[in-house]
Design a protein around this motif. Structure first.
Motif, PDB file in Angstrom:
ATOM      1  N   VAL A   1      56.707 -24.808  42.836  1.00 10.95           N
ATOM      2  CA  VAL A   1      57.082 -26.028  43.557  1.00 10.95           C
ATOM      3  C   VAL A   1      57.354 -27.176  42.583  1.00 10.95           C
ATOM      4  O   VAL A   1      58.348 -27.895  42.713  1.00 10.95           O
ATOM      5  N   ASP A   2      56.462 -27.326  41.596  1.00 17.85           N
ATOM      6  CA  ASP A   2      56.621 -28.423  40.634  1.00 17.85           C
ATOM      7  C   ASP A   2      57.953 -28.329  39.910  1.00 17.85           C
ATOM      8  O   ASP A   2      58.648 -29.329  39.720  1.00 17.85           O
TER       9      ASP A   2
ATOM     10  N   ARG B   1      60.801 -29.310  42.112  1.00 17.08           N
ATOM     11  CA  ARG B   1      60.853 -30.749  42.335  1.00 17.08           C
ATOM     12  C   ARG B   1      61.394 -31.459  41.108  1.00 17.08           C
ATOM     13  O   ARG B   1      62.208 -32.370  41.203  1.00 17.08           O
ATOM     14  N   GLU B   2      60.945 -31.017  39.925  1.00 17.59           N
ATOM     15  CA  GLU B   2      61.435 -31.621  38.685  1.00 17.59           C
ATOM     16  C   GLU B   2      62.938 -31.451  38.554  1.00 17.59           C
ATOM     17  O   GLU B   2      63.629 -32.309  38.025  1.00 17.59           O
TER      18      GLU B   2
ATOM     19  N   ASP C   1      64.748 -29.615  46.960  1.00 11.37           N
ATOM     20  CA  ASP C   1      63.802 -29.810  48.048  1.00 11.37           C
ATOM     21  C   ASP C   1      62.783 -28.676  47.968  1.00 11.37           C
ATOM     22  O   ASP C   1      63.047 -27.555  48.388  1.00 11.37           O
ATOM     23  N   ALA C   2      61.604 -28.998  47.432  1.00 13.46           N
ATOM     24  CA  ALA C   2      60.663 -27.941  47.082  1.00 13.46           C
ATOM     25  C   ALA C   2      59.951 -27.338  48.286  1.00 13.46           C
ATOM     26  O   ALA C   2      59.226 -26.367  48.157  1.00 13.46           O
ATOM     27  N   GLU C   3      60.114 -27.934  49.469  1.00 13.19           N
ATOM     28  CA  GLU C   3      59.455 -27.367  50.636  1.00 13.19           C
ATOM     29  C   GLU C   3      60.416 -26.517  51.467  1.00 13.19           C
ATOM     30  O   GLU C   3      60.026 -25.891  52.432  1.00 13.19           O
TER      31      GLU C   3
END
Lengths: 148, 560
Positions: free
Chosen positions: B365-366, B369-370, B374-376
């Motif tokens: 996820v990190d 996001r970096e 959209d990490a979700e």
């Protein structure tokens, strides 16, 4: 180097910084986080003694070299215990200081409002924050023989 | 089928913030003593990293755990009984103090006693072992937050292995792409190699709850258990000369309280509860040929506490109804077996560890996001889990003997949960295709979410109180029933003190008074049958009054 003094993982403000468990779980004394590139530039390895020097003062501590640090920035976690493992400085011949040795408080307009509680400025008081947290300093690898 | 109960733990690594509160409270409760200064029954290590003690999961060096011999039978990796007997007096294969760390203190005296001077005095580090000045060069958690990883990251045995064996070795950037914390305690294994390594039979696994303990009276300090434990969670007390280990805080568990590490966990990532398992099947499960099958074999040992046949067998084997009820509500059973999101640490050691881990989704996820994604989002996350082979293969080396597919499956279930719940949280129509894509139904996903994200204290810790009325019977069986491997010729068969008298049962200690002893030894007369009745056991004396026998009767024992 941009010299930052963020909050530490091993204490709440200056409390518990000298707790032996906390010290045994970390590096056991003041430590400066720096990037591999910066460490290579001053030929410092992980855990080498280094000195942070600028016109305000000097701090002696050990280097933590990690790729998690960006180049050009060093971290000295704030309020590391000044009575624990701080040797004499090579630059001054005197005790190697604390994180605020290399910072200086500059007056900013909010300090001058005054007259009421949280608007009054005094050192270490819950008033307008200082602006000493973003300084520039030189980091040198020092002799690895330290005296106390 | 022989049903036994085991207290197990699950840690949800996504929630661990590496605060070390568990380590500190555990240390304060259990190992804040001389002789065990260097000992942390609970430690938290940053991964990738070397861990504590250094490189403990490199079994080519430390030879812990079990291996299969040519006939496919379980053998201790450090060698069998003959080898143990021949090398009993040297135990070279174990971490040195420098591999844990040399504990230190500071010269605090100097702060008040230093002569007047220009500079304020400081306390310099002093070794707690030698008392000499020292420079701190290694600690219980030196590579915290990847500090020093640039120089030492490659020393992580898991990284070494991946570099050596996998196709990712060229693209080695992964210590720069992810990091997570791994809290560790004793695994309280179903097939403990420490117990099988002990020449004195001093280590036992409790019948009622499976906690592995060292009998301090029987331990003779051979230190074979230190070698035998692949997790290096048995420690040698250099003052008492005995082994010590995590007790799973059994005095607390017995009264229904969670362990200290669980109780104080800030992230609330620990779960405690019961497993029911088939003790007769443990050896077969630990002996499966392919080490990648060990995870499934271990799961198969866990019995369904709602199955009437299991319940009947459990009752027959003496497990009481309140324990069966706790087993049905067990959060650890739910996470390990029902939802299959918890994995054992290093199953390839074949010890059947009972502390399980929900692997972290956060590295994936990190990174997303970096990179501005959209990490979700389910599509992005699922794609990333498949694409980010490096964190996945690292997790696989830790939790599934290298089987990346299992880890991918777990991460996909966790990702599906996030994606599904986001729709609910945002008031959108939940997409039932998401749970279906990972083989779950929506209710199950929601229940798993509750357990992982919201569970309150009594849902996270379902600990049945010990049955005091069984204590006497358990005590009587404690010497015979040691573990499922204690059958004749079995690898755990050390009950009879194989190494002579010193390795056998302890002789009960009787405390006699100086006077009584002197009188008995110096008296010229025969000892009358009644003469010993005046002996007093000082261990039972509460210090009040003068018990009969503490001093000789007037006129007796006077020098002649």
């Amino acid at each position: 180097m941009r010299y930052l003094t963020p909050h530490s993982k091993w204490s709440i403000h200056s409390e518990y910084q000298d707790n032996l468990f906390m010290l045994a779980l970390s590096r056991g004394g003041p430590a400066l986080w720096m990037s591999p590139a910066d460490a290579a530039a001053i030929k410092a390895a992980d855990n080498d003694w280094v000195e942070v020097v600028n016109s305000n003062g000097v701090v002696v501590c050990r280097a933590v070299v990690s790729h998690r640090m960006p180049e050009g920035v060093v971290y000295l976690h704030h309020a590391q215990e000044r009575t624990i493992d701080v040797p004499k400085s090579e630059a001054t011949g005197r005790r190697g200081g604390i994180h605020n040795s290399a910072t200086r408080l500059l007056v900013k307009p909010t300090h001058l409002i005054g007259g009421y509680a949280q608007l009054s400025y005094a050192f270490n008081y819950l008033g307008p924050t200082g602006n000493q947290r973003d300084m520039v300093a030189t980091v040198r690898r020092r002799s690895q023989e330290v005296t106390y | 089928m022989r049903v036994m109960a085991q207290v197990g733990m699950v840690m949800n690594l996504d929630k661990c913030i590496g605060c070390h509160t568990c380590s500190v409270t555990c240390k304060q409760a259990w190992t804040n003593r001389a002789g065990v200064e260097y000992v942390w029954f609970n430690n938290v290590e940053t991964r990738p990293g070397q861990g504590y003690p250094r490189r403990y999961d490199d079994q080519d060096t430390w030879r812990g755990g079990w291996t299969l011999d040519r006939k496919g039978r379980l053998r201790l990796k450090a060698g069998g009984r003959v080898k143990k007997l021949l090398t009993l007096f040297s135990s070279p294969v174990q971490p040195k103090l420098a591999d844990y760390y040399e504990p230190w203190t500071y010269d605090y005296e100097n702060l008040v006693n230093a002569p007047l001077g220009d500079d304020f005095p400081v306390a310099r580090p002093k070794s707690l072992i030698t008392g000499e000045d020292t420079k701190v060069t290694w600690s219980a958690n030196w590579d915290d937050n990847l500090g020093g990883a640039t120089e030492m990251g490659h020393l992580d045995p898991v990284i070494e292995k991946i570099r050596r064996e996998s196709e990712e070795r060229i693209a080695f950037e992964f210590e720069q792409t992810f990091m997570f914390y791994l809290p560790r305690i004793c695994e309280h294994c179903l097939n403990p190699s420490c117990m099988a390594s002990c020449p004195s039979g001093a280590i036992y696994k409790r019948l009622e709850d499976g906690i592995v303990l060292v009998d301090q009276d029987r331990c003779r300090g051979w230190r074979q258990c230190v070698t035998g434990c692949p997790y290096k969670k048995i420690y040698f007390n250099h003052k008492t000369g005995k082994a010590e280990k995590c007790t799973l805080c059994y005095p607390r568990l017995e009264v229904g309280q969670p362990t200290v590490c669980s109780e104080t966990c800030v992230g609330r990532l620990r779960y405690l509860g019961l497993f029911l398992y088939d003790a007769d099947a443990v050896t077969a499960a630990a002996t499966v040929a392919d080490e990648r099958d060990l995870y499934e074999a271990q799961l198969d040992l866990l019995l369904d506490p709602t199955d009437p046949a299991v319940v009947a067998a459990a009752r027959r084997d003496g497990i009481q109804d309140d324990w069966l009820d706790a087993a049905r509500r067990s959060p650890v059973y739910a996470l390990a077996k029902t939802y299959r999101v918890a994995l054992p640490l290093h199953p390839e050691y074949r010890t059947m560890p009972m502390v399980w881990y929900v692997p972290p989704l956060s590295p994936v996820v990190d990174l997303l996001r970096e990179q501005g994604h959209d990490a979700e989002d389910r599509g992005t996350l699922f794609g990333a889990i498949d694409a980010l082979r490096i964190p996945v293969s690292y997790l696989a080396e830790l939790f599934t003997a290298g089987d990346a597919d299992v880890v991918v499956g777990v991460l996909q279930r966790l990702a599906a949960m996030r994606a599904y719940l986001r729709d609910i949280t945002l008031g959108r129509d939940p997409d039932d295709a998401i749970p279906a894509s990972v083989g779950m139904d929506p209710e199950q996903v929601y229940a798993m979410y509750r357990l992982l994200a919201l569970a309150k204290y009594d849902e996270r810790y379902v600990i049945p109180v010990a049955h005091a009325e069984d204590a006497r019977a358990l005590d009587a069986t404690a010497d015979e029933a040691r573990c499922s491997l204690d059958y004749d010729e079995g690898p755990g068969m050390y009950a009879s003190g194989a190494f002579g008298e010193a390795s056998g049962r302890p002789v009960p200690v009787a405390v006699e008074t100086f006077h009584a002893l002197k009188q008995r030894q110096s008296s010229e007369g025969f000892v009358e049958p009644g003469a010993t009745s005046g002996r007093v056991n000082l261990l039972n004396w509460d210090g009040v009054g003068v018990p009969h026998g503490l001093f000789p009767e007037h006129g007796q024992g006077e020098p002649t």
